[in-house]
Design an enzyme around this catalytic site. Structure first.
Site, PDB file in Angstrom:
ATOM      1  N   GLY A   1     -17.882 114.352  66.073  1.00 30.21           N
ATOM      2  CA  GLY A   1     -16.683 113.676  66.543  1.00 30.21           C
ATOM      3  C   GLY A   1     -15.492 113.840  65.631  1.00 30.21           C
ATOM      4  O   GLY A   1     -14.348 113.937  66.099  1.00 30.21           O
ATOM      5  N   THR A   2     -15.725 113.877  64.333  1.00 28.14           N
ATOM      6  CA  THR A   2     -14.608 113.985  63.388  1.00 28.14           C
ATOM      7  C   THR A   2     -13.874 115.305  63.553  1.00 28.14           C
ATOM      8  O   THR A   2     -12.638 115.343  63.617  1.00 28.14           O
ATOM      9  CB  THR A   2     -15.109 113.825  61.945  1.00 28.14           C
ATOM     10  OG1 THR A   2     -15.613 112.490  61.774  1.00 28.14           O
ATOM     11  CG2 THR A   2     -13.977 114.047  60.944  1.00 28.14           C
TER      12      THR A   2
ATOM     13  N   ASN B   1     -15.235 101.059  67.453  1.00 33.62           N
ATOM     14  CA  ASN B   1     -16.562 101.234  66.887  1.00 33.62           C
ATOM     15  C   ASN B   1     -17.029 100.058  66.042  1.00 33.62           C
ATOM     16  O   ASN B   1     -18.214  99.917  65.777  1.00 33.62           O
ATOM     17  CB  ASN B   1     -16.615 102.512  66.041  1.00 33.62           C
ATOM     18  CG  ASN B   1     -15.537 102.540  64.973  1.00 33.62           C
ATOM     19  OD1 ASN B   1     -14.350 102.410  65.285  1.00 33.62           O
ATOM     20  ND2 ASN B   1     -15.922 102.723  63.732  1.00 33.62           N
TER      21      ASN B   1
ATOM     22  N   GLN C   1     -17.851 106.450  70.845  1.00 30.72           N
ATOM     23  CA  GLN C   1     -18.742 105.296  71.014  1.00 30.72           C
ATOM     24  C   GLN C   1     -19.132 105.043  72.468  1.00 30.72           C
ATOM     25  O   GLN C   1     -20.130 104.374  72.726  1.00 30.72           O
ATOM     26  CB  GLN C   1     -18.097 104.030  70.436  1.00 30.72           C
ATOM     27  CG  GLN C   1     -18.097 103.956  68.922  1.00 30.72           C
ATOM     28  CD  GLN C   1     -19.488 103.869  68.321  1.00 30.72           C
ATOM     29  OE1 GLN C   1     -20.432 103.410  68.953  1.00 30.72           O
ATOM     30  NE2 GLN C   1     -19.623 104.307  67.080  1.00 30.72           N
TER      31      GLN C   1
ATOM     32  N   SER D   1     -20.095 112.848  70.289  1.00 27.79           N
ATOM     33  CA  SER D   1     -20.941 113.171  69.140  1.00 27.79           C
ATOM     34  C   SER D   1     -22.377 112.818  69.488  1.00 27.79           C
ATOM     35  O   SER D   1     -22.679 111.668  69.816  1.00 27.79           O
ATOM     36  CB  SER D   1     -20.479 112.395  67.905  1.00 27.79           C
ATOM     37  OG  SER D   1     -21.151 112.845  66.743  1.00 27.79           O
ATOM     38  N   ALA D   2     -23.257 113.793  69.428  1.00 29.82           N
ATOM     39  CA  ALA D   2     -24.619 113.646  69.962  1.00 29.82           C
ATOM     40  C   ALA D   2     -25.410 112.510  69.324  1.00 29.82           C
ATOM     41  O   ALA D   2     -26.211 111.858  69.987  1.00 29.82           O
ATOM     42  CB  ALA D   2     -25.377 114.960  69.803  1.00 29.82           C
ATOM     43  N   HIS D   3     -25.207 112.274  68.028  1.00 31.93           N
ATOM     44  CA  HIS D   3     -26.056 111.285  67.352  1.00 31.93           C
ATOM     45  C   HIS D   3     -25.735 109.847  67.731  1.00 31.93           C
ATOM     46  O   HIS D   3     -26.448 108.925  67.332  1.00 31.93           O
ATOM     47  CB  HIS D   3     -26.006 111.463  65.827  1.00 31.93           C
ATOM     48  CG  HIS D   3     -24.746 111.008  65.176  1.00 31.93           C
ATOM     49  ND1 HIS D   3     -24.691 109.880  64.387  1.00 31.93           N
ATOM     50  CD2 HIS D   3     -23.493 111.521  65.178  1.00 31.93           C
ATOM     51  CE1 HIS D   3     -23.457 109.727  63.925  1.00 31.93           C
ATOM     52  NE2 HIS D   3     -22.720 110.708  64.391  1.00 31.93           N
TER      53      HIS D   3
ATOM     54  N   THR E   1     -20.910 130.456  63.519  1.00 27.64           N
ATOM     55  CA  THR E   1     -22.117 130.571  64.337  1.00 27.64           C
ATOM     56  C   THR E   1     -22.469 129.231  64.962  1.00 27.64           C
ATOM     57  O   THR E   1     -22.477 128.194  64.283  1.00 27.64           O
ATOM     58  CB  THR E   1     -23.298 131.066  63.480  1.00 27.64           C
ATOM     59  OG1 THR E   1     -22.948 132.319  62.893  1.00 27.64           O
ATOM     60  CG2 THR E   1     -24.552 131.221  64.314  1.00 27.64           C
TER      61      THR E   1
ATOM     62  N   CYS F   1     -18.943 105.241  58.468  1.00 26.49           N
ATOM     63  CA  CYS F   1     -18.180 106.330  57.846  1.00 26.49           C
ATOM     64  C   CYS F   1     -17.400 105.860  56.629  1.00 26.49           C
ATOM     65  O   CYS F   1     -16.864 106.661  55.875  1.00 26.49           O
ATOM     66  CB  CYS F   1     -17.228 106.946  58.865  1.00 26.49           C
ATOM     67  SG  CYS F   1     -18.067 107.547  60.346  1.00 26.49           S
TER      68      CYS F   1
END
Length: 378
Positions: free
Chosen positions: A70-71, A150, A178, A198-200, A236, A327
């Site tokens: 996300g950042t 968040n 979020q 963001s996947a996590h 990559t 963060c």
């Protein structure tokens, strides 16, 4: 008992996501930029994942770009969106994630833009009338407002704001990290230029995210060095992460209704238990279901003697929670969000954030520990 109530910081990997990633790790190791059979096979896997994400968000695969999280997605949207479109004025709120605030502040310090901060009330709601006035006086502005905060969970009506920005020919970016996978985002109906994921945050792997860029909004690469992501992001591709992200988003969308009901029930139950067992408990942000992210609850406790020890005491008791954004961990600066909404700095605040894996039994355990801590210091 060990209890994890810090899901706004990161979530546990869904076993089905692990399974999908492991298969790629074991059998599909080619570089997707290579033209040989191994590379072409992996390239197909990446594009299949892109198509999955785009389909769930009801948009074109050509508008989805994979990032490291996300950042990076926020930085790309803001920096390139402003610099490549000749924008000289930006609007945001003091509640934004630092990935947004620090990027905009850096652009202001460089002289690229003038930055305006919207007023917010004690519930963390932005002043939309002020926003419209600023847009009327500064057409063709860059607006960045998050979908849900968040730290306190207050939701922003990004559909209304996106229409407002279109009316004044302004570019609109929303940090949806979020809320991605927790609500339906129909990007065909939402008139927006950039959204981020963001996947996590939704039971996928760390280190991978995505940026949606509306095809009508043109920007240059933020990271140079290769032709990956259709010449928009050198480097990559994180193939395993991309596959995990797509799988996690697919699972989240297929189970979203059940998870919303279940997790909202957990949040409502914890609010009721806190009110019953902790005298003078308060809540930071808007906690009404229609205006609040159902995964986040920010609690203000009356035990002022515990201001510097609450999180430590919870940790010792086996409870993982947060005082604000993960963060910012390690910083001795208090939450900029709580400061902006005027929260009492003398009262300890804790963010509890929930997911599909949590239970009422865990809440009961936490309430018991909190009750003991507050009564001990009463």
């Amino acid at each position: 008992m060990q209890v994890y109530f810090d899901n706004a910081a990161t979530t546990a990997l869904d076993p089905r996501v692990v399974e999908a990633m492991v298969e790629i790790m074991e059998f599909n190791y080619g570089n997707p930029s290579s033209i040989h059979a191994h590379g072409r096979q992996v390239k197909t896997i990446v594009e299949r994942a892109r198509k999955t994400v785009a389909g769930l968000l009801n948009t074109s695969p050509s508008e989805i770009f994979f990032t490291s999280g996300g950042t990076e997605a926020d930085n790309t949207a803001i920096a390139r969106g402003i610099l490549d479109n000749g924008i000289s004025h930006a609007i945001t709120s003091p509640l934004e994630h630092h990935a947004v605030l620090h990027t905009l502040e850096a652009l202001e310090q460089s002289g690229a833009i003038k930055l305006s901060l919207l007023d917010v009330d004690r519930l963390g709601r932005v002043d939309v009338q002020q926003l419209e006035q600023l847009l009327a006086n500064n057409p063709r502005t860059f607006v960045s407002l998050m979908h849900a905060n968040n730290e306190i969970g207050t939701l922003t009506d990004i559909e209304y704001i996106s229409a407002l920005c279109k009316q004044y020919r302004s570019i609109f970016h929303s940090d949806t990290v979020q809320t991605m996978a927790h609500y339906v985002h129909d990007l065909t109906k939402l008139q927006i230029d950039f959204v981020t994921g963001s996947a996590h945050k939704f039971h996928g792997p760390k280190g991978v995210g995505f940026l949606y860029i509306n095809h009508q909004t043109k920007i240059k690469p933020f990271i140079y060095g290769g032709a990956q992501e259709r010449n928009m992001r050198g480097g990559t591709e994180n193939v395993y992460g991309i596959v995990g992200l797509a799988k996690a988003l697919e699972i989240a969308y297929s189970e979203m209704d059940d998870h919303q009901r279940y997790i909202q029930g957990l949040k409502d139950y914890m609010i009721a238990q806190l009110r019953e067992h902790i005298p003078d408990v308060r809540f930071n942000g808007d906690i009404t279901p229609e205006n609040s992210l159902y995964t986040v609850l920010n609690v203000s406790f009356p035990c002022t003697d515990m201001s510097d020890m609450m999180l430590f005491s919870l940790d010792i008791s086996g409870i993982s929670a947060s005082g604000g954004s993960a963060c910012s961990s390690g910083s001795d600066i208090g939450s900029h969000v709580l400061q902006a909404i005027g929260a009492d700095p003398g009262r300890p605040s804790v963010r509890f954030s929930f997911c599909k894996n949590n239970t009422r039994e865990e809440i009961d355990f936490v309430i018991g520990k909190l009750k003991a801590l507050c009564l001990e210091k009463a």
